[in-house]
Design a protein around this motif. Structure first.
Motif, mmCIF file in Angstrom:
data_model
loop_
_atom_site.group_PDB
_atom_site.id
_atom_site.type_symbol
_atom_site.label_atom_id
_atom_site.label_comp_id
_atom_site.label_asym_id
_atom_site.label_seq_id
_atom_site.Cartn_x
_atom_site.Cartn_y
_atom_site.Cartn_z
ATOM 1 N N LEU A 20 -3.665 -2.937 -7.952
ATOM 2 C CA LEU A 20 -4.449 -4.053 -7.458
ATOM 3 C C LEU A 20 -5.936 -3.741 -7.586
ATOM 4 O O LEU A 20 -6.410 -2.716 -7.117
ATOM 5 C CB LEU A 20 -4.108 -4.345 -5.995
ATOM 6 C CG LEU A 20 -4.925 -5.446 -5.320
ATOM 7 C CD1 LEU A 20 -4.643 -6.791 -5.981
ATOM 8 C CD2 LEU A 20 -4.631 -5.506 -3.829
ATOM 9 N N VAL A 21 -6.670 -4.643 -8.215
ATOM 10 C CA VAL A 21 -8.112 -4.489 -8.361
ATOM 11 C C VAL A 21 -8.776 -5.019 -7.094
ATOM 12 O O VAL A 21 -8.616 -6.191 -6.737
ATOM 13 C CB VAL A 21 -8.630 -5.251 -9.591
ATOM 14 C CG1 VAL A 21 -10.142 -5.128 -9.681
ATOM 15 C CG2 VAL A 21 -7.962 -4.728 -10.859
ATOM 16 N N LEU A 22 -9.513 -4.165 -6.401
ATOM 17 C CA LEU A 22 -10.190 -4.524 -5.159
ATOM 18 C C LEU A 22 -11.666 -4.796 -5.421
ATOM 19 O O LEU A 22 -12.190 -4.458 -6.489
ATOM 20 C CB LEU A 22 -10.031 -3.393 -4.142
ATOM 21 C CG LEU A 22 -8.607 -3.155 -3.638
ATOM 22 C CD1 LEU A 22 -8.539 -1.880 -2.813
ATOM 23 C CD2 LEU A 22 -8.115 -4.340 -2.831
ATOM 24 N N LYS B 161 -8.819 3.011 1.514
ATOM 25 C CA LYS B 161 -7.988 3.385 2.649
ATOM 26 C C LYS B 161 -8.268 2.529 3.883
ATOM 27 O O LYS B 161 -7.446 2.464 4.788
ATOM 28 C CB LYS B 161 -8.179 4.863 2.986
ATOM 29 C CG LYS B 161 -7.685 5.813 1.904
ATOM 30 C CD LYS B 161 -7.869 7.265 2.319
ATOM 31 C CE LYS B 161 -7.359 8.209 1.251
ATOM 32 N NZ LYS B 161 -7.544 9.638 1.645
ATOM 33 N N SER B 162 -9.433 1.877 3.933
ATOM 34 C CA SER B 162 -9.789 1.071 5.100
ATOM 35 C C SER B 162 -9.356 -0.378 4.967
ATOM 36 O O SER B 162 -9.465 -1.148 5.923
ATOM 37 C CB SER B 162 -11.307 1.111 5.321
ATOM 38 O OG SER B 162 -11.977 0.293 4.358
ATOM 39 N N VAL B 163 -8.867 -0.766 3.793
ATOM 40 C CA VAL B 163 -8.616 -2.174 3.503
ATOM 41 C C VAL B 163 -7.363 -2.674 4.206
ATOM 42 O O VAL B 163 -6.312 -2.038 4.169
ATOM 43 C CB VAL B 163 -8.493 -2.401 1.984
ATOM 44 C CG1 VAL B 163 -8.047 -3.825 1.681
ATOM 45 C CG2 VAL B 163 -9.816 -2.109 1.298
ATOM 46 N N ALA B 164 -7.490 -3.814 4.878
ATOM 47 C CA ALA B 164 -6.346 -4.580 5.379
ATOM 48 C C ALA B 164 -6.241 -5.826 4.515
ATOM 49 O O ALA B 164 -7.256 -6.448 4.182
ATOM 50 C CB ALA B 164 -6.537 -4.950 6.843
ATOM 51 N N PRO C 20 -1.254 7.012 -4.560
ATOM 52 C CA PRO C 20 -1.600 6.284 -3.335
ATOM 53 C C PRO C 20 -2.578 5.148 -3.621
ATOM 54 O O PRO C 20 -3.482 5.282 -4.448
ATOM 55 C CB PRO C 20 -2.235 7.365 -2.456
ATOM 56 C CG PRO C 20 -1.655 8.650 -2.948
ATOM 57 C CD PRO C 20 -1.490 8.466 -4.441
ATOM 58 N N GLY C 21 -2.375 4.032 -2.934
ATOM 59 C CA GLY C 21 -3.253 2.888 -3.120
ATOM 60 C C GLY C 21 -2.474 1.589 -3.100
ATOM 61 O O GLY C 21 -1.266 1.560 -2.857
ATOM 62 N N TRP C 22 -3.182 0.477 -3.359
ATOM 63 C CA TRP C 22 -2.573 -0.852 -3.367
ATOM 64 C C TRP C 22 -1.994 -1.171 -4.747
ATOM 65 O O TRP C 22 -2.655 -0.980 -5.765
ATOM 66 C CB TRP C 22 -3.611 -1.905 -3.003
ATOM 67 C CG TRP C 22 -3.993 -1.909 -1.555
ATOM 68 C CD1 TRP C 22 -5.089 -1.339 -0.988
ATOM 69 C CD2 TRP C 22 -3.268 -2.518 -0.490
ATOM 70 N NE1 TRP C 22 -5.101 -1.548 0.368
ATOM 71 C CE2 TRP C 22 -3.995 -2.273 0.707
ATOM 72 C CE3 TRP C 22 -2.080 -3.254 -0.411
ATOM 73 C CZ2 TRP C 22 -3.560 -2.737 1.947
ATOM 74 C CZ3 TRP C 22 -1.656 -3.717 0.827
ATOM 75 C CH2 TRP C 22 -2.393 -3.460 1.980
ATOM 76 N N TYR D 172 0.858 -1.176 0.000
ATOM 77 C CA TYR D 172 0.000 0.000 0.000
ATOM 78 C C TYR D 172 0.899 1.232 0.000
ATOM 79 O O TYR D 172 1.682 1.454 0.931
ATOM 80 C CB TYR D 172 -0.922 0.030 1.215
ATOM 81 C CG TYR D 172 -1.876 1.210 1.191
ATOM 82 C CD1 TYR D 172 -2.996 1.180 0.366
ATOM 83 C CD2 TYR D 172 -1.634 2.355 1.935
ATOM 84 C CE1 TYR D 172 -3.868 2.245 0.298
ATOM 85 C CE2 TYR D 172 -2.501 3.429 1.879
ATOM 86 C CZ TYR D 172 -3.616 3.377 1.061
ATOM 87 O OH TYR D 172 -4.473 4.454 0.997
ATOM 88 N N VAL D 173 0.801 2.016 -1.046
ATOM 89 C CA VAL D 173 1.634 3.208 -1.208
ATOM 90 C C VAL D 173 0.898 4.413 -0.644
ATOM 91 O O VAL D 173 -0.235 4.695 -1.039
ATOM 92 C CB VAL D 173 1.970 3.436 -2.694
ATOM 93 C CG1 VAL D 173 2.726 4.743 -2.875
ATOM 94 C CG2 VAL D 173 2.781 2.270 -3.241
#
Length: 302
Positions: free
Chosen positions: A167-169, A176-179, A152-154, A143-144
């Motif tokens: 990364l496609v979520l 921002k909440s993703v673990a 910014p993002g995965w 995660y940048v």
């Protein structure tokens, strides 16, 4: 007591074992090949500039010291590894950086160091890669938050590549909440966090697509996800208002609660859930407080 056997000093004398504040970041395989970080095992001194004009010049400051340790099953203690600066689970092995700055595999493998680390693209080379995730195939996921080349993002760095892919979520999630967690023994991804609507979610990525899993109800929140080598999925759940609970995803798609052989309460201490070979589960629980540590290891089969 959870004790750490300290490394000998410059005179070759081993100091008495110490009780660390916490054992964390366990990597490897229980119980014979596992490394961890022990916090507050002593003090280290370093030079610092004094604030002029009251204290001009150089002064000596002391800060708590952490140490990389390895579990010794025969002695039932953690043993300090003074030549290691950090360790981290990496794809199909455990990667370490020595105090000399060199990266190496702890299994003695001669395979190359991941290019993302060898080229020092994501950090300055001395901080452990806590923000990184790796699949068993060797893909690197990070995660940048701020970078000159990436938004910014995965992002995913395919194995051996220096050019990442976004990364496609799952649709509708708050990025921002993703673990994110990579399943042990496979290349699946596990994600949890919040949707943009505010609802919580758990999702599993296998065979090229995301599968939304049943969410938890009430005030329980996901603390950690664990995927076993055979594909089983376990969740540990707790927050400040609820006790520790462990659930298993049943064949019918519902979360089944697993009994825990001890009493839990809202201020329950720290715990770690890991999987061994044959889907054995290992649960380490620290029943101590800030001054005293009492760690118990539970083992479940099947």
């Amino acid at each position: 007591m959870t004790e750490v056997v300290m490394a000998p000093n410059a005179d070759g004398v081993s100091p008495p074992p110490v009780v660390p504040r916490e054992i964390q970041s366990m990597d490897g395989r229980w119980p014979d090949r596992v490394w961890a970080v022990a916090t507050n095992v002593g003090w280290q001194t370093h030079a610092a500039a004094g604030p002029p004009p009251a204290m001009p010049g150089i002064i000596t400051a002391a800060t708590p010291r952490n140490a990389v340790v390895r579990w010794d099953e025969e002695r039932g203690r953690w043993v300090e590894q003074p030549d290691l600066a950090w360790v981290s689970t990496w794809a199909d092995g455990v990667l370490a950086m020595g105090v000399d700055g060199a990266l190496r595999w702890l299994d003695g493998s001669g395979r190359p160091i991941p290019p993302v680390l060898a080229e020092k693209l994501l950090w300055d080379g001395w901080n452990p890669p806590w923000g990184l995730r790796t699949t068993r195939a060797g893909d690197v996921i990070v995660y940048v938050t701020q970078a000159t080349r990436l938004e910014p993002g995965w992002w995913v760095f395919p194995r051996g590549e220096l050019t990442p892919e976004r990364l496609v979520l799952p649709p509708g999630v708050d990025e921002k909440s993703v673990a994110l967690h990579t399943g042990d023994g496979c290349d699946e991804l596990l994600a949890w966090g919040s949707l943009r609507s505010g609802e919580r979610f758990i999702a599993r990525h296998t065979q090229g697509g995301w599968q939304m899993l049943p969410p938890f109800r009430g005030d329980y929140r996901v603390q950690g996800l664990l995927a076993t080598p055979s594909g089983g999925l376990f969740v540990s759940s707790r927050d400040q208002a609820s006790p520790l609970c462990i659930y298993r995803l049943g064949r019918g798609g519902d979360w089944e609660r697993i009994p825990i052989p001890f009493h839990t309460k809202p201020d329950f201490p720290s715990s770690h859930l890991v999987a061994g070979e044959g889907d054995d589960l290992w649960l380490t629980v620290d029943f101590g407080d800030r001054y005293r540590h009492q760690v118990v290891l539970y083992h479940a089969r099947g």
